[in-house]
Motif scaffolding. Sequence first.
Motif, PDB file in Angstrom:
ATOM      1  N   UNK A 268      10.307   3.532  -1.253  1.00 57.21           N
ATOM      2  CA  UNK A 268       9.500   3.720  -0.038  1.00 57.21           C
ATOM      3  C   UNK A 268       8.019   3.684  -0.404  1.00 57.21           C
ATOM      4  N   UNK A 269       7.650   4.360  -1.488  1.00 55.90           N
ATOM      5  CA  UNK A 269       6.253   4.354  -1.940  1.00 55.90           C
ATOM      6  C   UNK A 269       5.776   2.931  -2.206  1.00 55.90           C
ATOM      7  N   UNK A 270       6.603   2.157  -2.885  1.00 54.55           N
ATOM      8  CA  UNK A 270       6.224   0.765  -3.183  1.00 54.55           C
ATOM      9  C   UNK A 270       6.204  -0.097  -1.931  1.00 54.55           C
ATOM     10  N   UNK A 271       7.108   0.174  -1.008  1.00 49.81           N
ATOM     11  CA  UNK A 271       7.188  -0.640   0.209  1.00 49.81           C
ATOM     12  C   UNK A 271       6.042  -0.375   1.170  1.00 49.81           C
ATOM     13  N   UNK A 272       5.337   0.743   1.001  1.00 48.34           N
ATOM     14  CA  UNK A 272       4.211   1.019   1.899  1.00 48.34           C
ATOM     15  C   UNK A 272       3.106  -0.010   1.757  1.00 48.34           C
ATOM     16  N   UNK A 273       3.190  -0.865   0.778  1.00 47.37           N
ATOM     17  CA  UNK A 273       2.154  -1.892   0.605  1.00 47.37           C
ATOM     18  C   UNK A 273       2.115  -2.870   1.773  1.00 47.37           C
ATOM     19  N   UNK A 274       3.114  -2.878   2.635  1.00 46.81           N
ATOM     20  CA  UNK A 274       3.130  -3.811   3.772  1.00 46.81           C
ATOM     21  C   UNK A 274       2.546  -3.214   5.048  1.00 46.81           C
ATOM     22  N   UNK A 275       2.119  -1.943   5.020  1.00 41.70           N
ATOM     23  CA  UNK A 275       1.623  -1.331   6.253  1.00 41.70           C
ATOM     24  C   UNK A 275       0.298  -1.915   6.712  1.00 41.70           C
ATOM     25  N   UNK A 276      -0.369  -2.662   5.877  1.00 39.62           N
ATOM     26  CA  UNK A 276      -1.597  -3.334   6.292  1.00 39.62           C
ATOM     27  C   UNK A 276      -1.350  -4.317   7.422  1.00 39.62           C
ATOM     28  N   UNK A 277      -0.136  -4.789   7.559  1.00 34.96           N
ATOM     29  CA  UNK A 277       0.212  -5.721   8.639  1.00 34.96           C
ATOM     30  C   UNK A 277       0.224  -5.048  10.010  1.00 34.96           C
TER      31      UNK A 277
ATOM     32  N   UNK B 148      -2.123  -2.713  10.768  1.00 40.02           N
ATOM     33  CA  UNK B 148      -3.484  -2.174  10.884  1.00 40.02           C
ATOM     34  C   UNK B 148      -3.664  -0.790  10.272  1.00 40.02           C
ATOM     35  N   UNK B 149      -3.101  -0.562   9.103  1.00 40.15           N
ATOM     36  CA  UNK B 149      -3.305   0.693   8.386  1.00 40.15           C
ATOM     37  C   UNK B 149      -4.019   0.367   7.081  1.00 40.15           C
ATOM     38  N   UNK B 150      -5.093   1.103   6.802  1.00 36.48           N
ATOM     39  CA  UNK B 150      -5.850   0.889   5.568  1.00 36.48           C
ATOM     40  C   UNK B 150      -5.287   1.753   4.450  1.00 36.48           C
ATOM     41  N   UNK B 151      -4.163   1.328   3.918  1.00 33.06           N
ATOM     42  CA  UNK B 151      -3.556   2.035   2.799  1.00 33.06           C
ATOM     43  C   UNK B 151      -4.206   1.561   1.502  1.00 33.06           C
ATOM     44  N   UNK B 152      -3.631   1.919   0.380  1.00 34.10           N
ATOM     45  CA  UNK B 152      -4.205   1.555  -0.917  1.00 34.10           C
ATOM     46  C   UNK B 152      -4.253   0.042  -1.115  1.00 34.10           C
ATOM     47  N   UNK B 153      -3.203  -0.652  -0.749  1.00 28.80           N
ATOM     48  CA  UNK B 153      -3.169  -2.108  -0.926  1.00 28.80           C
ATOM     49  C   UNK B 153      -4.214  -2.786  -0.054  1.00 28.80           C
ATOM     50  N   UNK B 154      -4.312  -2.378   1.194  1.00 31.58           N
ATOM     51  CA  UNK B 154      -5.295  -2.962   2.116  1.00 31.58           C
ATOM     52  C   UNK B 154      -6.715  -2.664   1.642  1.00 31.58           C
ATOM     53  N   UNK B 155      -6.959  -1.424   1.189  1.00 36.38           N
ATOM     54  CA  UNK B 155      -8.286  -1.060   0.694  1.00 36.38           C
ATOM     55  C   UNK B 155      -8.652  -1.885  -0.527  1.00 36.38           C
TER      56      UNK B 155
END
Length: 193
Positions: A162-171, A173-180
């Motif tokens: 789940x932690x690794x999969x959160x990298x797709x939340x930028x799609x 409109x969430x500014x998570x670590x990957x999006x940042x």
Amino acid sequence: IAKSLKESFIRTFVTESRWRMLADGLGITLLITFLAALFGTALAFPVWLARTSRIGIVSSCARGYIAILQGTPVLVLLMILFYIVFGKVDIDGIWVAVIGFGLNLSAYAGEMLRSGINSVPSGQTEAALALGYTKGRAFFRFVLPQAVRAILPVYRGEVISVLKATSVVGYIAINDLTKASDLVRSRTYESFF
């Protein structure tokens, strides 16, 4: 080389306080993971109960729920939730991500719970009943602790997924670590750090 690495590090993290963007993104990533793990774990128990129900329609619905959620990619689930289910509702994307990842985790954790409980020999329950325990107390005192020991390594792996999969939340409109980090990279053209 050391001087150019230092300059690259400064451009990436120090200039315009970009480290804050990354720290905020990390915080959002960890928040989504933590809340989704809580929600998914809490929902796993009703999923397990429905899946092991002797009422055919309830068990069939639970099997369908598990099959659909295990067969749907998380990104597709998030987009359906964000753009269709909650499209006309004013809800923060973080909550949509928590719900999406929690639903996904509940399907997997419900099956883990079922298989872990089924792995405990029925003699454990019979022995507890022979000692005078009720079925409920026997379950919570003897069966569940043994099942949790069997489930825990797989469950930890699922939470890490789940932690690794959160990298797709930028799609959504969430500014998570990957999006940042994508935003910092697009401003600095520095992808190393």
